[in-house]
Design a protein around this motif. Structure first.
Motif, PDB file in Angstrom:
ATOM      1  N   ILE A  80       0.851  -1.207   0.000  1.00  0.00           N
ATOM      2  CA  ILE A  80       0.000   0.000   0.000  1.00  0.00           C
ATOM      3  C   ILE A  80       0.888   1.259   0.000  1.00  0.00           C
ATOM      4  O   ILE A  80       0.614   2.227  -0.707  1.00  0.00           O
ATOM      5  CB  ILE A  80      -0.965  -0.004   1.218  1.00  0.00           C
ATOM      6  N   GLY A  81       1.975   1.210   0.764  1.00  0.00           N
ATOM      7  CA  GLY A  81       2.921   2.328   0.806  1.00  0.00           C
ATOM      8  C   GLY A  81       3.517   2.605  -0.565  1.00  0.00           C
ATOM      9  O   GLY A  81       3.650   3.765  -0.975  1.00  0.00           O
ATOM     10  N   ALA A  82       3.885   1.538  -1.271  1.00  0.00           N
ATOM     11  CA  ALA A  82       4.474   1.685  -2.613  1.00  0.00           C
ATOM     12  C   ALA A  82       3.469   2.321  -3.571  1.00  0.00           C
ATOM     13  O   ALA A  82       3.818   3.224  -4.344  1.00  0.00           O
ATOM     14  CB  ALA A  82       4.923   0.326  -3.131  1.00  0.00           C
ATOM     15  N   VAL A  83       2.216   1.876  -3.486  1.00  0.00           N
ATOM     16  CA  VAL A  83       1.164   2.434  -4.354  1.00  0.00           C
ATOM     17  C   VAL A  83       0.935   3.903  -4.009  1.00  0.00           C
ATOM     18  O   VAL A  83       0.802   4.757  -4.901  1.00  0.00           O
ATOM     19  CB  VAL A  83      -0.143   1.613  -4.224  1.00  0.00           C
ATOM     20  N   LEU A  84       0.936   4.190  -2.712  1.00  0.00           N
ATOM     21  CA  LEU A  84       0.740   5.573  -2.252  1.00  0.00           C
ATOM     22  C   LEU A  84       1.854   6.481  -2.753  1.00  0.00           C
ATOM     23  O   LEU A  84       1.602   7.618  -3.187  1.00  0.00           O
ATOM     24  CB  LEU A  84       0.702   5.575  -0.722  1.00  0.00           C
TER      25      LEU A  84
ATOM     26  N   LEU B 115       1.222   7.176  -6.449  1.00  0.00           N
ATOM     27  CA  LEU B 115       0.091   8.098  -6.664  1.00  0.00           C
ATOM     28  C   LEU B 115       0.463   9.530  -6.279  1.00  0.00           C
ATOM     29  O   LEU B 115       0.119  10.478  -6.993  1.00  0.00           O
ATOM     30  CB  LEU B 115      -1.134   7.636  -5.862  1.00  0.00           C
ATOM     31  N   SER B 116       1.188   9.668  -5.161  1.00  0.00           N
ATOM     32  CA  SER B 116       1.575  11.024  -4.751  1.00  0.00           C
ATOM     33  C   SER B 116       2.600  11.612  -5.710  1.00  0.00           C
ATOM     34  O   SER B 116       2.596  12.817  -5.982  1.00  0.00           O
ATOM     35  CB  SER B 116       2.078  11.056  -3.303  1.00  0.00           C
ATOM     36  N   LEU B 117       3.448  10.759  -6.256  1.00  0.00           N
ATOM     37  CA  LEU B 117       4.428  11.221  -7.251  1.00  0.00           C
ATOM     38  C   LEU B 117       3.709  11.703  -8.512  1.00  0.00           C
ATOM     39  O   LEU B 117       4.047  12.747  -9.078  1.00  0.00           O
ATOM     40  CB  LEU B 117       5.381  10.075  -7.592  1.00  0.00           C
TER      41      LEU B 117
END
Lengths: 56, 198
Positions: free
Chosen positions: B110-114, B117-119
């Motif tokens: 989930i952290g990697a996906v976040l 997305l924020s990038l």
């Protein structure tokens, strides 16, 4: 990550980074040199060398 | 940046994420990052390894994917692929990883996906800014979000004593060095792309 201390793992990591960086830089250099126009490249080297040797 | 995406571009972005994950697992064996952070650089924990090495590395891969394809969502796809491959490889091969980071867990994915997305959001927000600054600002923004997520959702569970001992100054140091590292990684990513003329 505050995990266990492992200096051996750090040494392995540094060694791998160094090897990868050297291999990548070497490959890039070979690729760049291969892409250079051979005639123009040798001409430039020849001109530079003769200028340095004979026109000083 | 063009809006239209196609399968080939997304496959390229995924391939960069996959290559990045495998490279990361190869160059940082278990315990290497924590030793570097806490023993060599004497930085406070927890989460500094995530903020200084892991997040910026993943952001650099995602930025490379975004610039190479020139398409929106490429950074998010690349980060998701990075997280998914790392989780898969860690669980399939039963790799020994640093416990507090919980590499391969659902929280980690989930952290990697976040981060992706924020990038992506930052790249969109800074689209009018010139490239080196846009890359650096986006990497810092994404890394800060990733770190802010990891501290309560990953490290509070895996390293509760260290998490409880966090003070304002420690948090400030962790975030400051992470931001600096994100800038360095984004510049490196751009430099590599410039050298190979992409």
């Amino acid at each position: 990550m505050c995990g266990p201390t492992d200096l051996a793992a750090l040494a392995v990591s540094m060694e791998r980074i160094l090897v990868l960086a050297t291999v990548s830089a070497g490959s890039l250099l070979v690729w760049k040199i291969r892409n250079l126009n051979a005639g123009r490249w040798t001409q430039k080297v020849f001109q530079y060398t003769t200028r340095r040797v004979f026109l000083r | 940046m063009a809006n239209k995406t196609n399968l080939q571009d997304m496959a390229t972005a995924s391939a960069i994420g996959i290559a990045g994950a495998l490279l990361f697992l190869f160059i940082f064996p278990s315990g290497a990052i924590s030793t570097l952070m806490h023993e060599v650089l004497k930085l406070p924990g927890p989460g500094v390894g995530f903020g200084v090495v892991f997040g910026p590395f993943m952001a650099a891969c995602a930025l490379a994917a975004s610039r190479l394809t020139g398409k929106r969502w490429a950074a998010a796809v690349s980060s998701a692929a990075f997280g998914a491959v790392m989780s898969t490889v860690v669980s399939v091969f039963n790799l020994q990883t640093a416990d507090p980071g919980r590499l391969g867990s659902v929280e980690f994915f989930i952290g990697a996906v976040l981060l992706g997305l924020s990038l992506e959001a930052a790249l969109y927000l800074f689209s009018k800014v010139r490239e080196p600054v846009r890359f650096a600002a986006s990497a810092v923004f994404a890394d800060m979000i990733f770190l802010a997520y990891s501290l309560p959702f990953i490290f509070a569970k895996s390293a509760p004593e260290k998490y409880a001992a966090l003070t304002g100054s420690k948090v400030l140091i962790i975030f400051a060095v992470s931001a600096l590292s994100a800038v360095v990684f984004s510049v490196l990513s751009l430099l590599v792309l410039k050298i190979i003329k992409r």
